[in-house]
Design a protein around this motif. Structure first.
Motif, PDB file in Angstrom:
ATOM      1  N   VAL A 179       0.829  -1.208   0.000  1.00 20.63           N
ATOM      2  CA  VAL A 179       0.000   0.000   0.000  1.00 20.63           C
ATOM      3  C   VAL A 179       0.865   1.260   0.000  1.00 20.63           C
ATOM      4  CG1 VAL A 179      -1.770   1.306   1.249  1.00 20.63           C
ATOM      5  CG2 VAL A 179      -1.963  -1.182   1.050  1.00 20.63           C
ATOM      6  N   ALA A 180       1.946   1.252   0.777  1.00 13.67           N
ATOM      7  CA  ALA A 180       2.839   2.414   0.824  1.00 13.67           C
ATOM      8  C   ALA A 180       3.439   2.715  -0.543  1.00 13.67           C
ATOM      9  CB  ALA A 180       3.939   2.183   1.859  1.00 13.67           C
ATOM     10  N   GLU A 181       3.813   1.671  -1.254  1.00  7.66           N
ATOM     11  CA  GLU A 181       4.368   1.872  -2.594  1.00  7.66           C
ATOM     12  C   GLU A 181       3.301   2.422  -3.541  1.00  7.66           C
ATOM     13  OE1 GLU A 181       6.129  -0.770  -6.251  1.00  7.66           O
ATOM     14  OE2 GLU A 181       6.569  -1.438  -4.220  1.00  7.66           O
ATOM     15  N   ALA A 182       2.106   1.847  -3.485  1.00  8.88           N
ATOM     16  CA  ALA A 182       1.037   2.287  -4.386  1.00  8.88           C
ATOM     17  C   ALA A 182       0.655   3.744  -4.138  1.00  8.88           C
ATOM     18  CB  ALA A 182      -0.190   1.385  -4.217  1.00  8.88           C
ATOM     19  N   LEU A 183       0.565   4.130  -2.873  1.00 10.78           N
ATOM     20  CA  LEU A 183       0.146   5.499  -2.530  1.00 10.78           C
ATOM     21  C   LEU A 183       1.330   6.451  -2.333  1.00 10.78           C
ATOM     22  CD1 LEU A 183      -2.840   4.785  -0.121  1.00 10.78           C
ATOM     23  CD2 LEU A 183      -2.945   5.815  -2.402  1.00 10.78           C
ATOM     24  N   GLU A 184       2.535   5.949  -2.617  1.00  8.65           N
ATOM     25  CA  GLU A 184       3.743   6.765  -2.527  1.00  8.65           C
ATOM     26  C   GLU A 184       3.890   7.409  -1.153  1.00  8.65           C
ATOM     27  OE1 GLU A 184       3.804   9.502  -5.874  1.00  8.65           O
ATOM     28  OE2 GLU A 184       2.948   7.952  -7.164  1.00  8.65           O
ATOM     29  N   PRO A 189       5.304   8.802   2.211  1.00 11.34           N
ATOM     30  CA  PRO A 189       6.605   9.439   2.436  1.00 11.34           C
ATOM     31  C   PRO A 189       7.513   8.586   3.324  1.00 11.34           C
ATOM     32  CG  PRO A 189       4.894  10.513   3.736  1.00 11.34           C
ATOM     33  CD  PRO A 189       4.202   9.503   2.863  1.00 11.34           C
ATOM     34  N   ASP A 190       8.772   8.980   3.374  1.00 14.13           N
ATOM     35  CA  ASP A 190       9.759   8.237   4.164  1.00 14.13           C
ATOM     36  C   ASP A 190       9.412   8.179   5.645  1.00 14.13           C
ATOM     37  OD1 ASP A 190      11.248   7.730   1.889  1.00 14.13           O
ATOM     38  OD2 ASP A 190      12.590   9.422   2.192  1.00 14.13           O
ATOM     39  N   TRP A 191       8.643   9.150   6.133  1.00 14.50           N
ATOM     40  CA  TRP A 191       8.312   9.161   7.561  1.00 14.50           C
ATOM     41  C   TRP A 191       7.248   8.124   7.946  1.00 14.50           C
ATOM     42  CZ3 TRP A 191       3.216  10.136   8.271  1.00 14.50           C
ATOM     43  CH2 TRP A 191       2.564  10.999   7.396  1.00 14.50           C
ATOM     44  N   ASP A 238      -1.002   3.285  13.378  1.00 12.16           N
ATOM     45  CA  ASP A 238      -1.217   4.726  13.561  1.00 12.16           C
ATOM     46  C   ASP A 238      -0.637   5.519  12.388  1.00 12.16           C
ATOM     47  OD1 ASP A 238      -2.565   4.448  15.978  1.00 12.16           O
ATOM     48  OD2 ASP A 238      -0.741   4.659  17.178  1.00 12.16           O
ATOM     49  N   ALA A 239       0.556   5.148  11.979  1.00 15.90           N
ATOM     50  CA  ALA A 239       1.190   5.830  10.847  1.00 15.90           C
ATOM     51  C   ALA A 239       0.424   5.555   9.552  1.00 15.90           C
ATOM     52  CB  ALA A 239       2.644   5.394  10.719  1.00 15.90           C
ATOM     53  N   PHE A 240      -0.112   4.354   9.411  1.00 16.90           N
ATOM     54  CA  PHE A 240      -0.934   4.009   8.243  1.00 16.90           C
ATOM     55  C   PHE A 240      -2.137   4.943   8.172  1.00 16.90           C
ATOM     56  CE2 PHE A 240      -4.264   1.150   6.339  1.00 16.90           C
ATOM     57  CZ  PHE A 240      -3.702   1.023   5.074  1.00 16.90           C
ATOM     58  N   PHE A 241      -2.827   5.106   9.288  1.00 17.10           N
ATOM     59  CA  PHE A 241      -3.972   6.020   9.345  1.00 17.10           C
ATOM     60  C   PHE A 241      -3.528   7.448   9.029  1.00 17.10           C
ATOM     61  CE2 PHE A 241      -6.621   9.026  11.706  1.00 17.10           C
ATOM     62  CZ  PHE A 241      -7.870   8.739  11.181  1.00 17.10           C
ATOM     63  N   ASP A 242      -2.435   7.891   9.634  1.00 10.71           N
ATOM     64  CA  ASP A 242      -1.942   9.253   9.406  1.00 10.71           C
ATOM     65  C   ASP A 242      -1.659   9.507   7.932  1.00 10.71           C
ATOM     66  OD1 ASP A 242      -2.134   9.740  12.126  1.00 10.71           O
ATOM     67  OD2 ASP A 242       0.021   9.505  12.509  1.00 10.71           O
ATOM     68  N   CYS A 243      -1.031   8.551   7.270  1.00 11.54           N
ATOM     69  CA  CYS A 243      -0.738   8.720   5.842  1.00 11.54           C
ATOM     70  C   CYS A 243      -2.022   8.735   5.017  1.00 11.54           C
ATOM     71  CB  CYS A 243       0.195   7.618   5.357  1.00 11.54           C
ATOM     72  SG  CYS A 243       1.916   7.828   5.867  1.00 11.54           S
ATOM     73  N   LEU A 244      -2.948   7.841   5.337  1.00 10.02           N
ATOM     74  CA  LEU A 244      -4.220   7.813   4.588  1.00 10.02           C
ATOM     75  C   LEU A 244      -5.008   9.094   4.746  1.00 10.02           C
ATOM     76  CD1 LEU A 244      -5.568   4.186   5.204  1.00 10.02           C
ATOM     77  CD2 LEU A 244      -4.597   5.108   3.089  1.00 10.02           C
TER      78      LEU A 244
END
Length: 144
Positions: free
Chosen positions: A47-52, A54-56, A62-68
């Protein structure tokens, strides 16, 4: 937010059509192929690769939710995430799949509160035929 996650019978070609239609409407669209994603870390990577992401991105829920709920690096009117080949993760890491679904739903609701849009479209789980119940014959009780 209630229809933020849709489960449809999808092939990769269908995902391409969905993304083209989303792009025509000003939405970003990403496809995450989950083939081989059989644990949480692999799911995050796909998912991180697909949605690009960030490095953080901290590779936790929690970080998954924050990025989404951010996606500022994908400026657009709204966002569509297409999840393909979900059968393996549903089968091999159901706890990961079952944790991800409400997080994505909650992220979509957060977007809706800000007059934005996040939609997740995923392939339907494969249909498995249930084995027929064994045929049982009733025995008559002997008369006593």
């Amino acid at each position: 937010g209630g229809d933020a996650i849709r489960v449809l019978p999808l092939a990769a070609s269908d995902a391409d059509v969905l993304c083209a239609a989303a792009g025509e409407r000003g939405y970003s669209c990403a496809q995450a192929d989950l083939a081989g994603c059989v644990d949480r870390d692999a799911f995050f990577s796909c998912v991180a690769e697909a949605l690009e992401f960030p490095d953080w991105f901290g590779r936790n829920w929690d970080a998954f939710f924050d990025c989404l709920t951010d996606l500022s690096w994908l400026p657009s009117r709204g966002h569509v995430l297409v999840l393909l080949n979900t059968a393996e993760i549903r089968r091999d890491a159901p706890e990961t799949f079952d944790t991800a679904m409400p997080i994505m739903q909650e992220a979509a609701q957060a977007w809706q509160k800000r007059d934005g849009s996040l939609r997740v479209i995923m392939d339907a789980p494969p249909v498995t035929r249930a084995s027929p119940a064994p045929h049982r014959t009733r025995r008559k009780r002997p008369k006593t």
